[in-house]
Scaffold this motif. Sequence first.
Motif, PDB file in Angstrom:
ATOM      1  N   PRO A  47     -42.682 -71.441 -26.781  1.00 30.37           N
ATOM      2  CA  PRO A  47     -43.058 -72.853 -26.594  1.00 30.37           C
ATOM      3  C   PRO A  47     -42.767 -73.334 -25.174  1.00 30.37           C
ATOM      4  O   PRO A  47     -41.854 -72.836 -24.511  1.00 30.37           O
ATOM      5  N   ILE A  48     -43.550 -74.287 -24.751  1.00 29.77           N
ATOM      6  CA  ILE A  48     -43.408 -74.867 -23.411  1.00 29.77           C
ATOM      7  C   ILE A  48     -43.083 -76.343 -23.576  1.00 29.77           C
ATOM      8  O   ILE A  48     -43.865 -77.102 -24.156  1.00 29.77           O
ATOM      9  N   GLU A  49     -41.956 -76.752 -23.068  1.00 24.38           N
ATOM     10  CA  GLU A  49     -41.538 -78.150 -23.174  1.00 24.38           C
ATOM     11  C   GLU A  49     -42.272 -79.020 -22.165  1.00 24.38           C
ATOM     12  O   GLU A  49     -42.528 -78.604 -21.035  1.00 24.38           O
ATOM     13  N   GLY A  50     -42.608 -80.237 -22.578  1.00 27.77           N
ATOM     14  CA  GLY A  50     -43.158 -81.217 -21.648  1.00 27.77           C
ATOM     15  C   GLY A  50     -44.663 -81.268 -21.559  1.00 27.77           C
ATOM     16  O   GLY A  50     -45.211 -81.977 -20.712  1.00 27.77           O
ATOM     17  N   ARG A  52     -48.269 -82.467 -22.091  1.00 26.15           N
ATOM     18  CA  ARG A  52     -48.972 -83.691 -22.476  1.00 26.15           C
ATOM     19  C   ARG A  52     -50.184 -83.861 -21.576  1.00 26.15           C
ATOM     20  O   ARG A  52     -50.444 -83.033 -20.704  1.00 26.15           O
ATOM     21  N   LYS A  61     -44.752 -82.561 -11.733  1.00 20.87           N
ATOM     22  CA  LYS A  61     -44.569 -82.038 -13.092  1.00 20.87           C
ATOM     23  C   LYS A  61     -45.714 -81.099 -13.448  1.00 20.87           C
ATOM     24  O   LYS A  61     -45.493 -80.035 -14.055  1.00 20.87           O
ATOM     25  N   ASP A 138     -50.992 -79.446 -28.156  1.00 20.62           N
ATOM     26  CA  ASP A 138     -50.342 -78.809 -27.012  1.00 20.62           C
ATOM     27  C   ASP A 138     -51.285 -77.891 -26.242  1.00 20.62           C
ATOM     28  O   ASP A 138     -51.244 -77.842 -25.011  1.00 20.62           O
TER      29      ASP A 138
END
Length: 206
Positions: A47-50, A52, A61, A138
């Motif tokens: 999984p990759i956080e952040g 959006r 970012k 996601d």
Amino acid sequence: MINQNLGLFDDLPASADEIICGVDEAGRGPLAGPVFAAAVILDVSRPIEGLRDSKKLTEAKRDMLAPLIKQHALAWAIAEASEEEIDKLNILQASMLAMRRAVEALSTVPTLALIDGNRCPVMKIQSIAIIGGDDKVDAISAASILAKTARDAALVLLHQRYPEYCFDQHKGYGTALHLERLRAHGPSPVHRRSFAPVRALLEVSL
């Protein structure tokens, strides 16, 4: 490897056996440069956080997440449709073309494409359009980030070829600076001639 419905909102029916790719485009609105699209198959085990909608992330970012997506995804691809194709087909159809190219370029063949927006490109696999999908799914968020960072990088390169237009600052969008530069220098070879501000200048010069 089977991909799971990472970030998928609850009301979308999908089999656990689906290999899902998220698809999004970047650059429909600008007056210059290609339209880009990306397709991403995420890995449930990495999984990759952040993630959006890329428009809701800072440039820093996005630049941090893009290499993580490329490193952790099961598969990813970026494609584009040129200014000439945009002028020939119209921006909507050129965007559809770029998205289809991105999906077809994936090293893993998906069984389902989740498309940001309300329309799907014509493809050999099943596709579902999701309005606001770049902030709900996601895989679409990841595609949004890859398409946006790739297009921004391409416009920085165009700035090196055409520094008088300041593409590195506005990325081709119709800002006051861009319009002022466009009026001062006329359209460049990478301006979209079918877009109203560019077309108006061309008509004046005839």
